[in-house]
Design an enzyme around this catalytic site. Sequence first.
Site, mmCIF file in Angstrom:
data_model
loop_
_atom_site.group_PDB
_atom_site.id
_atom_site.type_symbol
_atom_site.label_atom_id
_atom_site.label_comp_id
_atom_site.label_asym_id
_atom_site.label_seq_id
_atom_site.Cartn_x
_atom_site.Cartn_y
_atom_site.Cartn_z
ATOM 1 C CG LEU A 89 65.090 -53.527 -37.905
ATOM 2 C CD1 LEU A 89 64.435 -54.013 -39.256
ATOM 3 C CD2 LEU A 89 64.508 -54.415 -36.965
ATOM 4 N N GLY A 90 69.668 -53.950 -37.179
ATOM 5 C CA GLY A 90 71.183 -54.314 -37.329
ATOM 6 C C GLY A 90 71.709 -54.346 -38.649
ATOM 7 C CB CYS A 131 90.976 -40.967 -23.816
ATOM 8 S SG CYS A 131 91.016 -39.471 -24.711
ATOM 9 C CG HIS A 148 90.198 -43.627 -27.661
ATOM 10 N ND1 HIS A 148 89.204 -43.898 -26.915
ATOM 11 C CD2 HIS A 148 90.629 -42.226 -27.934
ATOM 12 C CE1 HIS A 148 88.929 -42.605 -26.369
ATOM 13 N NE2 HIS A 148 89.517 -41.561 -27.081
ATOM 14 C CD GLU A 181 88.520 -47.277 -27.076
ATOM 15 O OE1 GLU A 181 88.042 -46.268 -26.742
ATOM 16 O OE2 GLU A 181 89.741 -47.514 -26.521
#
Length: 545
Positions: A17-18, A393, A521, A523
């Site tokens: 549902l978040g 990576c 990484h 991100e």
Amino acid sequence: MKKVRYIFMTGGVASSLGKGVSIASIGALLEARGFKVTIQKLDPYINIDPGTMSPFQHGEVYVTEDGAETDLDLGYYERFTSAVLGRENSVSTGQIYHSVISRERRGEYLGRTVQVIPHITNEIKNRILLLSQMDSELDFILVEIGGTVGDIESVPFLEAIRQFRLDQGQDNTMFIHLTLVPSITKGGEIKTKPTQHSVKELQQQGIQPDILLCRTVEPLEAEVKEKISLFCNVSPNRVFSAPDIDHTIYEIPQIFHSENLDAEIINYFRMESKSGEYLLDLNPMLAKWEQVVDVFVNPRHHVKIAVVGKYMALHDAYRSLYEAMTHGGFPKKISVEFTKIDSEKVDAENYRHLLKEANGILVPGGFGERGVEGKLLAIRYARENKVPYFGICLGMQCAVIEFARNVLGYKDAHSTEFDPDSPYPVISLMEEQTAIVNKGGTMRLGAYPCKLREGSLIAEAYMQQVIQERHRHRFEFNNKYRSAFENAGLRLSGLSPDETLVETVELDRAAHPFFVGTQYHPEFKSKPLSPHPLFKRFIEKSAGL
């Protein structure tokens, strides 16, 4: 010590549902009011951490600065707030039981029978309190309880937070319950029964929610809120809509603010915003969120990025990656569209067709040989056709393998991860990893410094010479091939401070507009209000800017 307030978020009716995005958005609003927050995830699974779980089952493994392999929700927490999280912010049932059983084996319980209550619940409470002991400046600790109310695995956590309120007092604790209010008829009739049953289940655990967040298609009408209030024993002004978003999850802080959720939280705790006179419409932080949303509504440019990986069936498997690329477009209002390509389905017959419309190509990380040859074909296409390329990576390692085979002429060059008998092992196992048997938590994990070569494309993107980035890998560039790659034009533009490990590679800008690989990484450190410089440069180059 400063008085800390605790906000606990539970979920009901259905998963996904978040809760993670919701509690992160609340954290963003509290920060906009001048408060210092941190967020913790209590997960009911028995694994110690998600590090050994399949990305298809659990989504990506999010790595923190201190090297913890955690749930992807911690990525939301860090992206929406300025909090820097660590292993203490990610707690699983496995960790709790491991700690308690270890104490029992050491005889620390003095012969007592070890039980869920009080030993397991005490350990859970201690993990929550630990955060305030680590940072005396915190104003709020937000805690998300994983799973849904009614799951047998969640019961110890719910009991622990019930006890926590008794320990800390009602004035210092808040329970927020995120629940579903579906529309299941053609006429769009709203149904409140699922929420009523969810709250009833929570009450049976001894917890009365203070605030209800209702996931809906459209904002709830006042009469629906009043009905929910009546049957769920929650004041009508504490029943809030969490409607479906139009464009992006970064709308959610604004949506919650428009519902006065942050104001009600402050009122509940009888606090005032640290910024004094609080006019959020003029608040610079929320204005920045509005600018982020505007990129989705009114973009100036559009790019199509081909992501060639092995976990493409589940969006959450590369969640931070997609978010970081989206962030990269924000400064110049570039809308980013993703073409997800399963590298297992890429072959010599179709790779040109699959990639011909891509403005940029990204190959992400992963483990295992499956799909590697498809990644190599995608990288070759990017290199030969001068399409902006970003390898992360394994994506960097594959770029090295592709270059070795097709530029250096090292036939059958490979990584020893995939071919231990390769005649040209250009990627090989780190020496300290050779004797390791256990898989969980044993890789090179967390933040490490990297020294960038002056004048390199990557140093220009960062605008600094020494950076700190997060890692999650076992294999490295094989140092005995350094000079061969350098002489052939693949620059080793980033090294560990002692120069023993290759961290980044790139093609000279005269040979390619953007061809970069990073062993780390990036991100994991990108935020919507502070896009990572490498993703910013990659997206802008892909847009031809």
